[in-house]
Design a protein around this motif. Structure first.
Motif, PDB file in Angstrom:
ATOM      1  N   ASP A  85       0.834  -1.204   0.000  1.00  0.00           N
ATOM      2  CA  ASP A  85       0.000   0.000   0.000  1.00  0.00           C
ATOM      3  C   ASP A  85       0.868   1.252   0.000  1.00  0.00           C
ATOM      4  O   ASP A  85       0.547   2.246  -0.675  1.00  0.00           O
ATOM      5  N   ARG A  86       1.958   1.217   0.764  1.00  0.00           N
ATOM      6  CA  ARG A  86       2.868   2.373   0.767  1.00  0.00           C
ATOM      7  C   ARG A  86       3.387   2.653  -0.643  1.00  0.00           C
ATOM      8  O   ARG A  86       3.535   3.809  -1.048  1.00  0.00           O
ATOM      9  N   MET A 132       1.889   2.061  -3.546  1.00  0.00           N
ATOM     10  CA  MET A 132       0.842   2.690  -4.359  1.00  0.00           C
ATOM     11  C   MET A 132       0.608   4.131  -3.924  1.00  0.00           C
ATOM     12  O   MET A 132       0.429   5.022  -4.758  1.00  0.00           O
ATOM     13  N   PHE A 133       0.601   4.377  -2.619  1.00  0.00           N
ATOM     14  CA  PHE A 133       0.398   5.746  -2.144  1.00  0.00           C
ATOM     15  C   PHE A 133       1.558   6.637  -2.582  1.00  0.00           C
ATOM     16  O   PHE A 133       1.351   7.792  -2.987  1.00  0.00           O
ATOM     17  N   LEU A 134       2.768   6.114  -2.501  1.00  0.00           N
ATOM     18  CA  LEU A 134       3.937   6.905  -2.898  1.00  0.00           C
ATOM     19  C   LEU A 134       3.868   7.253  -4.374  1.00  0.00           C
ATOM     20  O   LEU A 134       4.265   8.353  -4.786  1.00  0.00           O
ATOM     21  N   ASP A 135       3.346   6.337  -5.177  1.00  0.00           N
ATOM     22  CA  ASP A 135       3.255   6.574  -6.610  1.00  0.00           C
ATOM     23  C   ASP A 135       2.332   7.752  -6.928  1.00  0.00           C
ATOM     24  O   ASP A 135       2.494   8.413  -7.957  1.00  0.00           O
ATOM     25  N   SER A 136       1.368   8.021  -6.055  1.00  0.00           N
ATOM     26  CA  SER A 136       0.447   9.136  -6.302  1.00  0.00           C
ATOM     27  C   SER A 136       1.150  10.486  -6.206  1.00  0.00           C
ATOM     28  O   SER A 136       0.621  11.500  -6.674  1.00  0.00           O
ATOM     29  N   LEU A 137       2.344  10.531  -5.605  1.00  0.00           N
ATOM     30  CA  LEU A 137       3.068  11.800  -5.484  1.00  0.00           C
ATOM     31  C   LEU A 137       3.714  12.231  -6.794  1.00  0.00           C
ATOM     32  O   LEU A 137       4.252  13.340  -6.879  1.00  0.00           O
ATOM     33  N   ARG A 138       3.684  11.372  -7.818  1.00  0.00           N
ATOM     34  CA  ARG A 138       4.224  11.779  -9.122  1.00  0.00           C
ATOM     35  C   ARG A 138       3.490  13.005  -9.649  1.00  0.00           C
ATOM     36  O   ARG A 138       4.082  13.868 -10.298  1.00  0.00           O
ATOM     37  N   ASP A 174      20.438   5.185  -2.134  1.00  0.00           N
ATOM     38  CA  ASP A 174      19.911   6.134  -3.116  1.00  0.00           C
ATOM     39  C   ASP A 174      19.242   5.443  -4.304  1.00  0.00           C
ATOM     40  O   ASP A 174      18.984   6.073  -5.335  1.00  0.00           O
ATOM     41  N   GLY A 175      18.968   4.161  -4.165  1.00  0.00           N
ATOM     42  CA  GLY A 175      18.147   3.491  -5.167  1.00  0.00           C
ATOM     43  C   GLY A 175      18.871   2.669  -6.188  1.00  0.00           C
ATOM     44  O   GLY A 175      18.231   2.134  -7.112  1.00  0.00           O
ATOM     45  N   VAL A 176      20.180   2.524  -6.100  1.00  0.00           N
ATOM     46  CA  VAL A 176      20.919   1.715  -7.067  1.00  0.00           C
ATOM     47  C   VAL A 176      20.745   0.242  -6.707  1.00  0.00           C
ATOM     48  O   VAL A 176      21.079  -0.168  -5.593  1.00  0.00           O
ATOM     49  N   ASP A 232      13.074   3.160   3.966  1.00  0.00           N
ATOM     50  CA  ASP A 232      11.927   2.273   4.186  1.00  0.00           C
ATOM     51  C   ASP A 232      12.377   0.814   4.188  1.00  0.00           C
ATOM     52  O   ASP A 232      13.355   0.432   3.528  1.00  0.00           O
ATOM     53  N   ARG A 233      11.627  -0.024   4.905  1.00  0.00           N
ATOM     54  CA  ARG A 233      11.987  -1.446   4.966  1.00  0.00           C
ATOM     55  C   ARG A 233      11.668  -2.193   3.683  1.00  0.00           C
ATOM     56  O   ARG A 233      12.139  -3.322   3.492  1.00  0.00           O
ATOM     57  N   SER A 234      10.881  -1.607   2.799  1.00  0.00           N
ATOM     58  CA  SER A 234      10.555  -2.246   1.523  1.00  0.00           C
ATOM     59  C   SER A 234      11.496  -1.763   0.422  1.00  0.00           C
ATOM     60  O   SER A 234      11.658  -0.551   0.209  1.00  0.00           O
ATOM     61  N   ARG A 235      12.112  -2.706  -0.280  1.00  0.00           N
ATOM     62  CA  ARG A 235      13.038  -2.330  -1.356  1.00  0.00           C
ATOM     63  C   ARG A 235      12.319  -1.578  -2.463  1.00  0.00           C
ATOM     64  O   ARG A 235      12.860  -0.619  -3.025  1.00  0.00           O
ATOM     65  N   ASN A 236      11.100  -1.989  -2.808  1.00  0.00           N
ATOM     66  CA  ASN A 236      10.359  -1.317  -3.880  1.00  0.00           C
ATOM     67  C   ASN A 236       9.996   0.116  -3.507  1.00  0.00           C
ATOM     68  O   ASN A 236      10.010   1.012  -4.348  1.00  0.00           O
ATOM     69  N   VAL A 237       9.649   0.319  -2.245  1.00  0.00           N
ATOM     70  CA  VAL A 237       9.344   1.684  -1.793  1.00  0.00           C
ATOM     71  C   VAL A 237      10.594   2.546  -1.877  1.00  0.00           C
ATOM     72  O   VAL A 237      10.546   3.697  -2.330  1.00  0.00           O
TER      73      VAL A 237
END
Length: 540
Positions: free
Chosen positions: A233-234, A236-242, A318-320, A259-264
């Protein structure tokens, strides 16, 4: 009353289960109750079933009537003009496969025109005729691409109907809240109630709606429950900030990097890299800059690349992504991610003030050009930078057909999407004029509808050339289908001369001429029908 005489000749009944058994097995294998000489067994079975049905109904006690459903909400929009209402009925009556397959003939494909009709009707603010709603919901059930426009046109009555028919429940799922209006940012109490108690789809829709009006309020709403949300859910919610992404979002996104989720974490890093002034963008620019430079000691200035030797903890934060996909080297994988996330505005300064076109034109040493240019392509798309997109696309008439950085049709399409509609159409028209239609289908898909004049003429000219060359017409069926939906209806006049069956030469495929004539006849008929549809919807 003599009950014996009253029942004389009446079929004898049987238990309902017994009658069902006889019906399933067949009267040849099981004797039905009440069967006697002079009567046919199937008739006896039906008579016995009628008697038993009457007995069952007579034994049922009357129940309290169910509450009547509330009336559907009123639709305040104006009704369709009569001609447009009749046209809608025709479009909805057409069903895929009704023609039985094979050649399409010259008749327009009405179901393919329905999305365009709905777009026009919604733009002009008309309400759907009540009698058309069942067919409209059936059409939307079978085609997910129709749903947004169909439900917008159907209005509140469609959601009322969807609550009464299980097959139309998709409408309630497609419109969070079952079609009810979402609260606005000013309705704080309703917003909090829906955010705390609503279904997930309702909460996503609420967050997106508030984000469109007040970006800061949406971010603050998300912050209130962020720590307790599920990982999926985090995301999907984060994606709305685009939508409405701005510098004020940076502190929240920086926190999401842990965040503890790699995708987030990956999504937060992607959003931060789309903010050229963010701290993450600066960190990525420094890393990428240490890997890519200009060697001025050579006879011709040349870009040299020294890819990272490791993916450290800071890069991961930083997302790499540290692990490359199968068949990809680690160092090139890390380099691509760094360059993709670095602000494109930093490169002219590092390359002696050169423009994007001049930078892209520089030679790259040691076979790193493909990797470097592909990363710049992704950066141009992510950062919506038209200047770099133009440089990477190159001239549409170039022999390589796509510029030094665009290595696939998919990448060219994404780069084109960052340009304005007019420039996009002009580039694709130039591409078709040089390279024909064989590779243009995917590029045409990103062009605005109806196609601009130069683009429409380029497509028609290329089709005419293909016909004269004796090409197989079915090789261009996809482009023909696009032309039927996307060409300006005014082009129909220019196409009249192409509807005749051409003379076949020795190089022409057998029967190709009649196929081409048929395809152009269908194209002309469809364009004229589209013009008629627009005029019907424009009627007062």
């Amino acid at each position: 009353m003599n009950t014996t005489s009253a029942s004389a000749g009446a079929p004898a009944g049987g238990s309902w289960e017994e009658l069902v058994t006889v019906a399933l097995l067949g009267t040849e294998r099981r004797t039905p109750p009440g069967w006697g000489l002079g009567r046919e067994a199937p008739v006896a079975l039906l008579d016995a079933a009628a008697v038993e049905t009457l007995r069952r109904r007579a034994g049922v006690r009357p129940a309290r009537a169910a509450a009547r459903p509330e009336p559907a909400a009123r639709d305040p929009r104006p009704a369709l003009p009569p001609a447009a209402a009749r046209r809608l009925a025709m479009l909805l009556a057409d069903r895929p496969g009704a023609g039985g397959g094979g050649r399409r003939g010259t008749a327009p494909d009405l179901m393919e025109l329905l999305p365009q009709w709905l777009t026009l009707a919604n733009a002009r603010g008309f309400a759907a005729p009540p009698q058309a709603l069942p067919a409209l919901l059936d059409a939307a059930r079978g085609r997910t691409d129709l749903r947004p426009a169909a439900l917008a046109f159907a209005g509140p009555r469609a959601f009322w109907l969807a609550r009464l028919n299980q097959e139309w429940r998709f409408a309630l799922r497609s419109a969070p809240g079952g079609g009810a209006a979402l609260p606005g940012p000013e309705e704080a109490e309703r917003v909090q109630q829906l955010w705390q108690e609503g279904l997930f789809a309702e909460r996503v829709a609420l967050l997106s709606a508030i984000r469109a009006k007040e970006p800061d309020a949406a971010r603050e709403l998300l912050t209130t429950t962020w720590a307790t949300e599920r990982a999926e859910d985090r995301l999907m919610f984060l994606d709305s900030l685009r939508s409405g992404l701005c510098a004020a979002d940076e502190p929240f996104l920086e926190r999401a990097l842990t965040d503890r989720s790699r995708n987030v974490r990956a999504t937060a890093a992607e959003l931060l890299s789309a903010l050229p002034g963010s701290a993450l963008a600066a960190r990525m620019a420094a890393r990428a800059g240490s890997c890519v430079a200009v060697d001025r000691m050579r006879g011709t200035p040349t870009i040299v690349v020294e890819a990272p030797h490791e993916c450290d903890a800071g890069m991961e934060r930083d997302g790499v992504a540290p692990k490359p996909p199968a068949g990809r080297g680690e160092r090139s994988w890390w380099l691509g991610q760094l360059v993709e996330a670095a602000p494109l505005g930093t490169w002219p300064g590092r390359f002696g003030g050169r423009s994007p076109e001049e930078i892209v034109a520089l030679p790259v040493a040691d076979d790193w050009q493909g990797e470097l240019h592909a990363a710049w392509c992704r950066a141009a798309v992510r950062q919506r930078d038209p200047g770099w997109s133009r440089a990477l696309l190159g001239a549409p008439s170039a022999p390589e057909a796509g510029g030094p950085g665009a290595v696939s049709l998919a990448e060219r399409s994404k780069l084109l999407a960052t340009l304005g509609a007019g420039e996009r159409a002009e580039w694709v028209a130039g591409f078709i004029g040089t390279h024909g239609l064989s590779e243009a289908f995917q590029l045409l898909g990103v062009c605005a509808v109806p196609w601009a004049g130069p683009l429409g003429r380029a497509v028609v000219d290329a089709l005419d050339i293909a016909r004269d060359a004796g090409s197989y017409p079915w090789s261009f069926s996809g482009v023909m289908g696009l032309a039927e939906r996307c060409l300006d209806p005014g082009e129909a006049v220019r196409l009249d001369g192409l509807t005749a069956v051409p003379d076949e030469s020795e190089n022409t495929a057998p029967g190709a001429g009649s196929y081409w004539a048929e395809a152009f006849q269908r194209l002309v008929t469809t364009l004229r029908l589209r013009a008629t549809m627009a005029s019907e919807l424009a009627a007062p």
